[in-house]
Design an enzyme around this catalytic site. Structure first.
Site, PDB file in Angstrom:
ATOM      1  N   ASP A   1     106.178  71.806 -61.600  1.00 11.24           N
ATOM      2  CA  ASP A   1     106.711  72.049 -60.257  1.00 11.24           C
ATOM      3  C   ASP A   1     107.910  72.995 -60.286  1.00 11.24           C
ATOM      4  OD1 ASP A   1     107.608  71.923 -57.643  1.00 11.24           O
ATOM      5  OD2 ASP A   1     107.501  69.747 -57.503  1.00 11.24           O
TER       6      ASP A   1
ATOM      7  N   HIS B   1     103.900  71.226 -57.601  1.00  9.70           N
ATOM      8  CA  HIS B   1     104.468  70.602 -56.412  1.00  9.70           C
ATOM      9  C   HIS B   1     103.412  69.927 -55.540  1.00  9.70           C
ATOM     10  CE1 HIS B   1     107.888  70.000 -53.808  1.00  9.70           C
ATOM     11  NE2 HIS B   1     107.243  70.504 -52.776  1.00  9.70           N
TER      12      HIS B   1
ATOM     13  N   SER C   1     108.859  65.859 -51.069  1.00 13.51           N
ATOM     14  CA  SER C   1     109.729  67.020 -51.259  1.00 13.51           C
ATOM     15  C   SER C   1     111.041  66.783 -50.498  1.00 13.51           C
ATOM     16  CB  SER C   1     109.013  68.291 -50.804  1.00 13.51           C
ATOM     17  OG  SER C   1     109.670  69.434 -51.276  1.00 13.51           O
TER      18      SER C   1
END
Length: 691
Positions: free
Chosen positions: A616, A651, A531
């Site tokens: 995501d 995610h 991320s």
């Protein structure tokens, strides 16, 4: 093997009179362009082909990592009202089973009130993100996501009758709070852009379509809303928070028709969080100091001058607090390590002592308000997650349970805490783990992990999966770079906005320092981040491509400039206070200077594995997909660039305690394939009979 090619359609993106050309902008058109899904599937096929020679290794890695999970186990029962609640895990099952029994009768029958495995049947992805029990313990409210898009469904169960309630509420967030009538639940609704915009209440027996708004945020994306309850359950709290500012509202949980009252109006840069004790609201606030203090104000006169309860400090960053009847508990960061301290009788501070050089601790599951014990969680590189209970009367720390980890022997590993000098001379903490048999002689491969954003402090907790690399002679390290809060709030401020480059320079400085000190081969460093950590490692590699042999970027935030210019994406406006608003020229320029997708160099680069989640909502799949294509266009032909997209997840990747291990094994196999001499080394754990 030839990597997938994709069409190039130039899209011109103009701001401040500056035009960028994006040849892969079209990849965001998943619903309208069939070539998008075809391309992602082709990338997955290519990644599988490139790593085909590691199939046996991946299977072994999966088995190793799974063997460190004790499949038959349960969590420590926690008192919640007249019951104790806990979770059971059954051999072969992906998800927990939720149980309870009466608190004062250990012989009372166990009630299974929710089996996540049953709920997950028929779904490729399943996440039960939160649940809450009504004060009378009759009603269960829970939220589930079966797509990976973090757009949850709210459902109810009548625990007395053991039947689901015939109501489902779509498009909700994860925070819930029951009012004290035992019939009304406050929940957070999401807008069409997946933003938590306000609090509604649902009363059992009434149609959900008529649920009234309790509070609605009007900022259109700059502030996200959550709901909670004070520890004594007297007040409902609504938080409308941005990245670095917010405001809290409160209402009496016993007065069903009461309206939220704002405690303190929103101010730029002011964050505060609320709890209640004995007629006072207690606030964790940075109004007077960046590192936060704790204050109180009478409920009867919330506009009164705040009384300081715990003074803020230059050395200690307060990260959280809870009010109990006889003490106040705070969590904090000090000298780069976490801590817990109690304010006994709300007067005498008593810090809890921890002995290891590098560790993590956190306040645990504590439902009771009237208690003389505090439950907390402790772990380190060599200490599996452990649940302790601290007794205020005796001062005793009781170990309630340490997570069992088969085939793990802590005595076989060593931990070090180092300080690396960054380019400007700032000393950056580094936590290091290695096997006793791995010599610190500059010959071992080094896996360097980092995050460095949002003020998140990455702590050296127990990393069971990385043992498969450490047992093969890798050294594992965490670089606690600026952008986190490891050394206090200033650590965060020095790694954001125009100072964001510090995060990347710190990471590269840690890599150089570690190899200079013998902690790894300078020709054998792999960078790992996910991320915002994916942004960190790709930006660091862009600056110093010769420093790394490989980079693994999980769901990486790599197209920063384009994303931050797109106000329709869920997080963009909220994150202006993290990255800057590129609608202003200054912010545009500093983001453009590091945005990984806009700064891929030509020529040499470390081998690269990127991952994505099709659903995501945080980092859209097209960011790593675009990065992979542009990287192949610019880099030397001998650089391997792989992209793997989870087509049924978001995610966090695959759900379940075993399923995600397949992707983890694939990533570790990619890393080991960059070090052919390590691929064939059997991990010491693999000598056990399971293999």
């Amino acid at each position: 093997m030839i990597p997938p090619k994709a069409k190039q359609q130039i899209t011109q993106l103009t701001a401040h009179g500056i035009t960028r050309e994006d040849e892969y902008y079209w990849l965001r058109d998943l619903d309208d362009d069939v070539d998008v899904r075809r391309h992602l599937e082709a990338e997955n096929t290519y990644t599988k082909q490139v790593l085909a020679h590691t199939q046996l290794l991946q299977a072994q890695l999966y088995q190793e990592m799974r063997s460190r999970i004790c499949e038959e186990t349960q969590t420590v029962p926690a008192q919640w009202g007249r019951f104790v609640y806990y979770q059971q895990y059954i051999e072969g099952k992906e998800y927990p089973i939720h149980c309870r029994r009466l608190f004062h009768d250990e012989q009372a029958p166990v009630e299974v009130f929710l089996d996540e495995n049953e709920l997950a049947e028929g779904h490729r992805y399943f996440d039960l993100a939160a649940f809450d029990i009504s004060p009378d313990h009759r009603w269960l409210a829970y939220v589930v996501d079966t797509e990976g898009d973090e757009r949850y469904q709210l459902r109810f169960i009548d625990l007395d009758q053991k039947v689901p309630v015939d109501v489902v509420i779509d498009a909700v967030d994860v925070t819930l709070a029951w009012l004290n009538d035992n019939q009304t639940l406050a929940y957070v609704e999401l807008d069409d852009n997946n933003r938590p915009v306000g609090v509604k209440t649902h009363t059992l027996g009434l149609p959900a379509c008529d649920d009234p708004w309790l509070y609605r945020e009007k900022s259109e994306g700059q502030y996200f809303v959550s709901v909670d309850k004070t520890q004594d359950e007297k007040y409902l709290m609504i938080d409308s928070g941005g990245a670095v500012s917010g405001e809290c509202y409160w209402l009496d949980a016993n007065e069903i028709n009461s309206k939220p009252q704002r405690l303190y109006p929103r101010e730029a840069g002011h964050e505060y969080y609320l709890d209640h004790h004995d007629g006072y609201f207690y606030l964790q606030s940075n109004r007077h100091h960046a590192n936060f203090g704790v204050y109180r104000v009478p409920v009867a006169d919330p506009n009164a001058v705040w009384e300081c309860v715990i003074e803020p400090s230059d050395q200690r960053l307060i990260t959280g607090f809870i009010c109990f009847k006889r003490f106040l508990a705070i969590s904090y960061m000090e000298n780069g390590l976490p801590g817990i301290s109690l304010l006994v009788d709300y007067q005498i501070e008593r810090p809890l002592a921890f002995q290891q050089a590098a560790y993590t601790c956190a306040i645990g599951e504590n439902h009771a308000y009237d208690t003389l014990t505090l439950r907390y969680v402790y772990a380190s590189f060599t200490t599996p997650t452990s649940i302790y209970e601290y007794d205020l009367v005796t001062g005793e720390h009781r170990l309630l349970k340490q997570e069992p980890v088969p085939h793990f022997d802590a005595s076989q590993y060593q931990v070090a805490r180092l300080m690396a000098a960054s380019d400007d001379g700032t000393l950056i903490p580094v936590s290091v783990l290695h096997h006793q048999q791995t010599a610190i002689d500059g010959q071992a491969p080094l896996l360097l992990y980092g995050y460095g954003a949002y003020g998140v402090s990455i702590k050296p907790d127990f990393h069971r999966n990385v043992l498969s690399l450490v047992d093969r002679g890798f050294i594992f390290a965490i670089a606690h770079v600026r952008g986190g809060s490891t050394m206090g709030r200033h650590w965060y401020e020095q790694g954001k906005f125009e100072y964001k480059q510090n995060s990347f320079l710190d990471f590269n400085a840690c890599a150089r320092y570690l190899t200079a000190q013998g902690y790894g081969d300078r020709h054998g460093i792999t960078a790992l981040g996910g991320s915002a950590g994916g942004l960190l490692v790709t930006a660091a590699a862009n600056l110093a491509p010769n420093l790394y042999r490989a980079v693994v970027a999980e769901v990486p935030f790599v197209d920063v400039l384009t994303t931050m210019l797109d106000e329709d994406l869920p997080l963009t406006k909220l994150e202006y206070e993290e990255w800057g608003n590129p609608q202003t020229l200054a912010a545009y320029q500093w983001i453009a200077a590091y945005s990984p997708y806009d700064n891929i160099p030509n020529g040499h680069y470390p081998d690269l594995l990127l991952t994505a989640g099709l659903s995501d909502p945080r980092v859209t799949y097209w960011e790593p997909a675009k990065f992979a294509l542009r990287a192949r266009d610019r880099l030397d032909s001998n650089v391997t660039v792989l992209l793997h997209t989870q087509m049924e997840a978001g995610h966090s990747g695959a759900s379940g305690r075993f399923s995600y291990l397949y992707e983890e094994a694939m990533q570790y196999a990619f890393i080991l394939s960059r070090y052919p001499e390590r691929e064939t080394i059997q991990t010491r754990a693999s000598m056990v009979s399971e293999f």
